[in-house]
Scaffold this motif. Structure first.
Motif, PDB file in Angstrom:
ATOM      1  N   GLY A 135       0.824  -1.214   0.000  1.00 52.90           N
ATOM      2  CA  GLY A 135       0.000   0.000   0.000  1.00 52.90           C
ATOM      3  C   GLY A 135       0.853   1.256   0.000  1.00 52.90           C
ATOM      4  N   LEU A 136       1.914   1.216   0.796  1.00 53.77           N
ATOM      5  CA  LEU A 136       2.801   2.387   0.847  1.00 53.77           C
ATOM      6  C   LEU A 136       3.481   2.595  -0.492  1.00 53.77           C
ATOM      7  CD1 LEU A 136       4.321   1.992   4.444  1.00 53.77           C
ATOM      8  CD2 LEU A 136       2.666   3.716   3.652  1.00 53.77           C
ATOM      9  N   GLY A 137       3.809   1.486  -1.140  1.00 54.11           N
ATOM     10  CA  GLY A 137       4.407   1.553  -2.477  1.00 54.11           C
ATOM     11  C   GLY A 137       3.470   2.259  -3.451  1.00 54.11           C
ATOM     12  N   TRP A 138       2.169   1.891  -3.384  1.00 51.31           N
ATOM     13  CA  TRP A 138       1.195   2.561  -4.245  1.00 51.31           C
ATOM     14  C   TRP A 138       1.153   4.061  -3.939  1.00 51.31           C
ATOM     15  CZ3 TRP A 138      -3.028  -1.496  -2.685  1.00 51.31           C
ATOM     16  CH2 TRP A 138      -2.832  -2.687  -3.413  1.00 51.31           C
ATOM     17  N   ALA A 139       1.138   4.374  -2.635  1.00 50.70           N
ATOM     18  CA  ALA A 139       1.021   5.777  -2.214  1.00 50.70           C
ATOM     19  C   ALA A 139       2.215   6.593  -2.732  1.00 50.70           C
ATOM     20  CB  ALA A 139       0.924   5.855  -0.694  1.00 50.70           C
ATOM     21  N   LEU A 140       3.413   5.996  -2.635  1.00 45.96           N
ATOM     22  CA  LEU A 140       4.614   6.697  -3.104  1.00 45.96           C
ATOM     23  C   LEU A 140       4.529   6.973  -4.596  1.00 45.96           C
ATOM     24  CD1 LEU A 140       7.469   4.899  -1.104  1.00 45.96           C
ATOM     25  CD2 LEU A 140       6.723   7.299  -0.906  1.00 45.96           C
ATOM     26  N   LYS A 141       4.080   5.926  -5.327  1.00 43.37           N
ATOM     27  CA  LYS A 141       3.957   6.043  -6.778  1.00 43.37           C
ATOM     28  C   LYS A 141       2.989   7.171  -7.139  1.00 43.37           C
ATOM     29  CE  LYS A 141       4.565   2.293  -9.194  1.00 43.37           C
ATOM     30  NZ  LYS A 141       4.347   0.893  -9.471  1.00 43.37           N
ATOM     31  N   LEU A 142       1.877   7.239  -6.396  1.00 46.46           N
ATOM     32  CA  LEU A 142       0.863   8.256  -6.681  1.00 46.46           C
ATOM     33  C   LEU A 142       1.360   9.644  -6.283  1.00 46.46           C
ATOM     34  CD1 LEU A 142      -2.183   6.139  -5.526  1.00 46.46           C
ATOM     35  CD2 LEU A 142      -1.616   6.783  -7.889  1.00 46.46           C
ATOM     36  N   GLY A 143       2.122   9.675  -5.175  1.00 44.51           N
ATOM     37  CA  GLY A 143       2.696  10.954  -4.754  1.00 44.51           C
ATOM     38  C   GLY A 143       3.670  11.479  -5.793  1.00 44.51           C
ATOM     39  N   ALA A 144       4.487  10.562  -6.297  1.00 46.03           N
ATOM     40  CA  ALA A 144       5.476  10.957  -7.308  1.00 46.03           C
ATOM     41  C   ALA A 144       4.783  11.475  -8.565  1.00 46.03           C
ATOM     42  CB  ALA A 144       6.373   9.769  -7.652  1.00 46.03           C
ATOM     43  N   ALA A 145       3.593  10.916  -8.859  1.00 50.64           N
ATOM     44  CA  ALA A 145       2.859  11.356 -10.050  1.00 50.64           C
ATOM     45  C   ALA A 145       1.996  12.588  -9.753  1.00 50.64           C
ATOM     46  CB  ALA A 145       1.980  10.220 -10.564  1.00 50.64           C
ATOM     47  N   CYS A 146       2.106  13.104  -8.517  1.00 54.71           N
ATOM     48  CA  CYS A 146       1.346  14.294  -8.090  1.00 54.71           C
ATOM     49  C   CYS A 146      -0.166  14.134  -8.281  1.00 54.71           C
ATOM     50  CB  CYS A 146       1.826  15.536  -8.838  1.00 54.71           C
ATOM     51  SG  CYS A 146       3.537  15.934  -8.498  1.00 54.71           S
ATOM     52  N   VAL A 147      -0.678  12.934  -7.973  1.00 51.20           N
ATOM     53  CA  VAL A 147      -2.133  12.701  -8.079  1.00 51.20           C
ATOM     54  C   VAL A 147      -2.829  13.319  -6.869  1.00 51.20           C
ATOM     55  CG1 VAL A 147      -3.934  10.947  -8.095  1.00 51.20           C
ATOM     56  CG2 VAL A 147      -1.817  10.575  -9.390  1.00 51.20           C
ATOM     57  N   PRO A 148      -3.771  14.233  -7.097  1.00 54.30           N
ATOM     58  CA  PRO A 148      -4.470  14.819  -5.942  1.00 54.30           C
ATOM     59  C   PRO A 148      -5.405  13.802  -5.300  1.00 54.30           C
ATOM     60  CG  PRO A 148      -5.353  15.690  -8.009  1.00 54.30           C
ATOM     61  CD  PRO A 148      -4.213  14.794  -8.375  1.00 54.30           C
ATOM     62  N   VAL A 149      -5.466  13.824  -3.973  1.00 51.13           N
ATOM     63  CA  VAL A 149      -6.391  12.940  -3.242  1.00 51.13           C
ATOM     64  C   VAL A 149      -7.368  13.820  -2.477  1.00 51.13           C
ATOM     65  CG1 VAL A 149      -6.602  11.109  -1.526  1.00 51.13           C
ATOM     66  CG2 VAL A 149      -4.563  11.219  -2.983  1.00 51.13           C
ATOM     67  N   LEU A 150      -8.661  13.607  -2.717  1.00 52.86           N
ATOM     68  CA  LEU A 150      -9.677  14.343  -1.975  1.00 52.86           C
ATOM     69  C   LEU A 150     -10.354  13.382  -1.000  1.00 52.86           C
ATOM     70  CD1 LEU A 150      -9.220  16.174  -4.532  1.00 52.86           C
ATOM     71  CD2 LEU A 150     -11.580  16.902  -4.239  1.00 52.86           C
ATOM     72  N   PHE A 151     -10.021  13.529   0.286  1.00 53.52           N
ATOM     73  CA  PHE A 151     -10.658  12.678   1.296  1.00 53.52           C
ATOM     74  C   PHE A 151     -12.062  13.204   1.601  1.00 53.52           C
ATOM     75  CE2 PHE A 151      -6.102  11.980   2.214  1.00 53.52           C
ATOM     76  CZ  PHE A 151      -6.082  10.591   2.143  1.00 53.52           C
ATOM     77  N   ARG A 152     -12.903  12.290   2.136  1.00 47.81           N
ATOM     78  CA  ARG A 152     -14.278  12.656   2.502  1.00 47.81           C
ATOM     79  C   ARG A 152     -14.972  13.385   1.363  1.00 47.81           C
ATOM     80  NH1 ARG A 152     -15.087  12.648   8.372  1.00 47.81           N
ATOM     81  NH2 ARG A 152     -14.786  10.439   8.758  1.00 47.81           N
ATOM     82  N   HIS A 153     -14.849  12.823   0.165  1.00 53.00           N
ATOM     83  CA  HIS A 153     -15.527  13.351  -1.011  1.00 53.00           C
ATOM     84  C   HIS A 153     -16.229  12.203  -1.729  1.00 53.00           C
ATOM     85  CE1 HIS A 153     -13.514  17.183  -0.527  1.00 53.00           C
ATOM     86  NE2 HIS A 153     -14.102  17.669  -1.630  1.00 53.00           N
ATOM     87  N   THR A 154     -17.213  12.537  -2.520  1.00 55.87           N
ATOM     88  CA  THR A 154     -17.884  11.538  -3.342  1.00 55.87           C
ATOM     89  C   THR A 154     -18.178  12.116  -4.719  1.00 55.87           C
ATOM     90  OG1 THR A 154     -19.605   9.843  -3.318  1.00 55.87           O
ATOM     91  CG2 THR A 154     -20.317  12.055  -2.807  1.00 55.87           C
ATOM     92  N   VAL A 155     -18.381  11.231  -5.680  1.00 54.85           N
ATOM     93  CA  VAL A 155     -18.775  11.663  -7.021  1.00 54.85           C
ATOM     94  C   VAL A 155     -20.268  11.957  -6.998  1.00 54.85           C
ATOM     95  CG1 VAL A 155     -19.044  10.926  -9.425  1.00 54.85           C
ATOM     96  CG2 VAL A 155     -16.954  10.373  -8.166  1.00 54.85           C
ATOM     97  N   THR A 156     -20.663  13.132  -7.449  1.00 52.33           N
ATOM     98  CA  THR A 156     -22.090  13.474  -7.471  1.00 52.33           C
ATOM     99  C   THR A 156     -22.671  13.447  -8.874  1.00 52.33           C
ATOM    100  OG1 THR A 156     -21.509  15.819  -7.566  1.00 52.33           O
ATOM    101  CG2 THR A 156     -21.970  14.901  -5.378  1.00 52.33           C
ATOM    102  N   ALA A 157     -21.830  13.505  -9.895  1.00 50.03           N
ATOM    103  CA  ALA A 157     -22.358  13.443 -11.264  1.00 50.03           C
ATOM    104  C   ALA A 157     -21.236  13.183 -12.250  1.00 50.03           C
ATOM    105  CB  ALA A 157     -23.063  14.752 -11.631  1.00 50.03           C
ATOM    106  N   VAL A 158     -21.622  12.519 -13.344  1.00 49.31           N
ATOM    107  CA  VAL A 158     -20.738  12.398 -14.503  1.00 49.31           C
ATOM    108  C   VAL A 158     -21.454  13.053 -15.663  1.00 49.31           C
ATOM    109  CG1 VAL A 158     -19.858  10.769 -16.230  1.00 49.31           C
ATOM    110  CG2 VAL A 158     -19.421  10.375 -13.808  1.00 49.31           C
ATOM    111  N   SER A 159     -20.787  13.906 -16.383  1.00 50.72           N
ATOM    112  CA  SER A 159     -21.435  14.553 -17.521  1.00 50.72           C
ATOM    113  C   SER A 159     -20.730  14.137 -18.806  1.00 50.72           C
ATOM    114  CB  SER A 159     -21.405  16.080 -17.365  1.00 50.72           C
ATOM    115  OG  SER A 159     -20.078  16.520 -17.199  1.00 50.72           O
TER     116      SER A 159
END
Lengths: 389, 475
Positions: free
Chosen positions: B203-227
């Motif tokens: 899991g930490l490996g995944w997190a590092l990879k995502l951090g390196a790719a500068c992927v934003p993480v929004l906690f306590r969020h949900t998808v409300t629509a797809v357009s």
């Protein structure tokens, strides 16, 4: 304690629900008990076919009346059960089936069903989806189908509107005769009514035992298969000479394949198990009749129970020796004919003369040594079969 | 028709372990799976002919290879590409395979069919380009494909990071990770997760990879629509509370041509349901689960159920529960001495108890959030096979539907090819609000086929004269 009901009905299939509906509308205080949900056994899981070509000859006049009831459900029931009226074809692919079809269609025609024998070409004009190899077809314009799974919803609304005290999820453990009527036993205590109708389908045998009466009821386990929604492949109800196929496509695109091939089950457990060979046989028959079906995927299959008396004619009428008690059920092709036969019983309960004779069960209770009691049912019945059947 | 001592359906870690344990004890075992190779979802085999770069091969890939080698080296009769459509009697299994229709019989049956995804509908969830998180893992593993050029990864649990990291590794862009849980929820799970250092490291490996790719993480969020209508173009997200209910905070929109989303996993217990085994609603197992003993024995004699199809817990618990059932089947068949069985079962049991600590923490992150279901709009489609909207389900409940199968009759919800796998959780949660509980709402009655199957495959070639038409009904 509340005042007794005028009428208590045990069993919430088409029979029980129809009796309840007409009696309540005529002013009877009516209570209906159903162990599970309304119309979720034979009345809700059958193939929905409304056909003369699988109906017993003795029941043709009843089925014609009932077909008209189904077709006008919006008027008298007040709710739609997805009824489609269309042509129906019964096919013969072999010489043996030609003979069978000619004989059976003739008998049904004599009984009043508007069935004509037509050539393969004429049949294909009615149903362009037919496969090769049809030698002869029986064509009936009074055919069609309902969406059996919608029956419960339609009756549910109608019964509530009619003021029926509808008690779903309420198993009845017994019935006791008492002064002025009956006490229906439920987990919440006895419910009293002046009159009683037992309309429990395959469970009628146990229900009759509550009253000390032995009435053997055979349990059929009818298998059904349904495809996913597909583009139109047919527009009629298609069967075969032997009656072992019932096939039609619903407006939403699914194709229901039935015909009474037997699965395994019993009245204790329900239709619990499908027999793969039987399902395959039934589906092969369907694909032979309508080849385009081969491209559809099987989405679901199930089995539903159907009740049958010893002579395969209905049990509908007063219960001998027990005033104010009635039985209603075991109608062969019961989904088609059920509403009419139940309405006849309601007429009888309401003190009117039924428009057609009922099917009293005296004939089924007579000892084997005794000669059968003449009845309207016996008069209409014929077990005559061609030699080669 | 092939006669065996044991039939195992599902060749993921649970089913493979059950088959191997029983086979080692001397049972003739048939192992069936709809995939061409054993492995299941987590240990899925890479596509034939696709070369996988060694540096992208992680622990899962190595474990999958080991599983496949073990099955190949064993006496287990392997039947891949088998679409099981009928299970009858005690027990006969009918499957459509490359060879046509095949039947197998055995007095014992292990159901190891894994989990399926919970997905709470929102406007636009049926837009092409929107897929499940688990579906995304299948796409990545079985086809070596990323879901889109730019993907939003949303929902809950460790699949978020797993899928996002694999997309990045596969050359795709991840627009954002939208997590229903908060950082506090993850922190709370950490001690339990530390019980499996290997997985925590992964899991930490995944997190590092995502951090390196500068992927934003929004906690306590949900998808409300797809357009986008015909194809996913943008994903709208909004902040939620701990139960997944939007807080009314500011929405954000991410441009994306794909959305991978999942709200947890549900046991796929179709076989125990089909065979009328007793079930119990177990929220901690993911939903309705077959009642089973410590060895996976169900209430139906001879039927065992293991892995995520019995209770969602992940790959390692699945393997151990499978081994326990395999040992139990061998002992029940009289082929394994009680003392051997007891010793080996004891070891597996101890390891399973340990592995379940981690699983419990993950399951809490992936738990159902009924508040999300309450928020579904009236005109949002619930059952995509049959186009049933929430408003129609509410109308059916008002019309008197009190139980999930009655609701199915009233609306056609759950009658389509997926047989209620997609809509079942949502429909039952909606019904439960009115009838008091999920127990009262019940579950779909099990029906064959287990998967939709083309009639042409099922029926094969035949002559009319060979159809065994029964005698006609009385005239």
């Amino acid at each position: 304690m509340s005042t007794p009901f005028d009428l208590a009905i045990v069993g919430g299939g088409i029979h029980g629900a129809t009796v309840a509906l007409f009696c309540a509308r005529a002013g009877m205080r009516t209570v209906l008990f159903e162990r599970g949900s309304l119309c979720r056994e034979a009345s809700g899981v059958n193939a929905g076919t409304l056909t003369m070509q699988m109906t017993r000859v003795a029941l043709i006049p009843y089925a014609l009346q009932a077909h008209a009831m189904w077709a006008s459900a919006r008027e008298w029931l007040g709710h739609d059960a997805g009824v489609v009226v269309c042509d129906g074809l019964s096919l013969a692919f072999t010489q043996r089936e030609v003979e069978l079809l000619s004989f059976r269609a003739g008998k049904r025609r004599e009984a009043g069903a508007p069935i004509d024998l037509v050539t393969a070409t004429a049949a294909r004009a009615v149903e362009p989806g037919l496969g090769e190899g049809v030698l002869l077809a029986a064509h009936c314009k009074v055919d069609g189908y309902a969406n059996a799974y919608l029956t419960g919803q339609a009756y549910h609304a109608a019964l509530i509107e009619a003021g029926v005290d509808l008690r779903e999820e309420t198993p009845v453990s017994g019935v006791e005769r008492e002064e002025g009527g009956f006490a229906v036993q439920t987990a919440a205590g006895p419910v009293r009514a002046k009159r009683l109708v037992l309309a429990g389908g395959v469970w009628l045998e146990e229900m009759m035992a509550w009253l000390g009466i032995t009435l053997p009821i055979k349990v059929l386990v009818n298998q059904l298969a349904v495809t996913e929604r597909v583009a139109p492949v047919m527009r009629t109800v298609v069967g075969i000479a032997s009656g072992l196929l019932s096939l039609k496509q619903y407006p939403h695109g699914t194709v229901v394949i039935g015909g009474g091939w037997q699965g395994r089950g019993d009245r204790q457990r329900g239709g619990v198990e499908l027999v793969p060979e039987s399902l395959i046989g039934n589906m092969r028959l369907a694909c032979h009749a309508i080849p385009a079906l081969r491209h559809a995927r099987l989405a679901r299959a199930w089995a539903g129970l159907e009740a049958e008396t010893a002579d395969a004619l209905p049990a509908a009428g007063p219960i001998p020796g027990i005033p104010d008690a009635y039985i209603c059920g075991s109608v062969h092709s019961g989904y088609t004919s059920g509403p009419y036969i139940a309405r006849l019983l309601a007429q009888r309960i309401l003190g009117q003369e039924p428009a057609d004779p009922l099917f009293p069960i005296d004939r089924l209770l007579a000892s084997p040594a005794a000669s059968p009691t003449p009845s309207a049912a016996a008069g209409r019945a014929t077990d005559e079969q061609p030699q080669h059947v | 028709m092939m006669q065996a001592d044991l039939i195992v359906i599902g060749a993921g870690p649970a089913g493979a372990a059950a088959a191997l344990a029983a086979s080692e004890a001397g049972l003739l075992v048939v192992l069936l799976d709809e995939d061409a190779s054993p492995g299941g979802q987590v240990y899925r085999a890479p596509p034939a002919g696709l070369s996988v770069a060694p540096d992208t091969r992680g622990a899962d890939e190595r474990a999958g290879d080991a599983l496949r080698e073990a099955v190949a080296a064993s006496a287990v009769v392997w039947k891949g590409g088998a679409r099981v459509w009928s299970i009858s009697g005690a027990f006969r299994v009918d499957a459509v395979t490359a060879a046509g229709s095949e039947s197998f019989t055995a007095p014992r049956l292990v159901a190891a069919t894994g989990a399926h995804e919970r997905l709470v509908p929102f406007p636009g969830w049926t837009t092409p380009g929107v897929i499940g998180l688990a579906a995304a893992t299948i796409l990545l593993k079985s086809q070596g494909m990323v879901p889109g050029r730019r993907t939003v990864v949303a929902g809950c649990g460790p699949l978020l990071a797993a899928v996002a990291a694999k997309i990045v590794a596969g050359g795709g862009a991840v627009a954002a990770i939208i997590d229903l849980s908060g950082p506090g929820d993850w922190l709370k799970a950490l001690p339990a997760m530390a019980s499996r250092p290997d997985l925590l490291r992964q899991g930490l490996g995944w997190a590092l990879k995502l951090g390196a790719a500068c992927v934003p993480v929004l906690f306590r969020h949900t998808v409300t629509a797809v357009s986008g209508g015909e194809a996913c173009e943008a994903v709208t997200v909004a902040p939620v509370d701990a139960e997944g209910r939007p807080t009314g905070g500011r929405s954000r929109v991410f441009a994306a041509d794909a959305l991978a989303i999942g709200h947890g996993l549900v046991p796929g217990s179709e076989i125990p349901k089909l065979l009328r085994a007793e079930h119990r609603f177990e929220p901690e197992a993911g939903g309705w689960a077959p009642v089973r003993d410590a060895f996976g024995r169900c209430s139906v004699a001879g039927l065992y159920t293991v892995g995520d199809g019995a209770a969602v817990a992940g790959a390692e618990p699945a393997r151990l529960s499978g081994r326990l059932a395999g040992l139990a089947a061998a002992q029940d068949a009289g082929r394994l001495p009680a003392h051997v069985s007891a010793r080996e079962a004891g070891e597996a049991r101890a390891a399973l108890d340990k592995a379940l600590v981690f699983a419990g923490a993950i399951n809490r992150l992936m738990r159902a959030r009924p508040a999300m279901v309450e928020e579904i709009a009236k005109d949002t489609v619930i059952c995509r096979c049959e186009d049933v909207r929430r408003g129609e389900i509410e109308a059916a409940i008002s019309a008197g539907a009190r139980e999930i199968n009655q609701l199915k009759h009233f609306t056609r919800c759950g009658m389509g090819p997926c047989q209620g796998r997609m809509c079942g959780e949502t429909a039952a949660t909606l019904l439960a609000r009115h009838v008091g509980s999920r127990e009262a709402a019940g579950y779909w009655t099990g029906r064959p086929p287990l998967r939709p199957v083309p009639l042409a495959d099922l029926l094969g070639e035949f002559d009319y004269g060979d159809i065994p038409v029964p005698n006609p009904a009385p005239l």
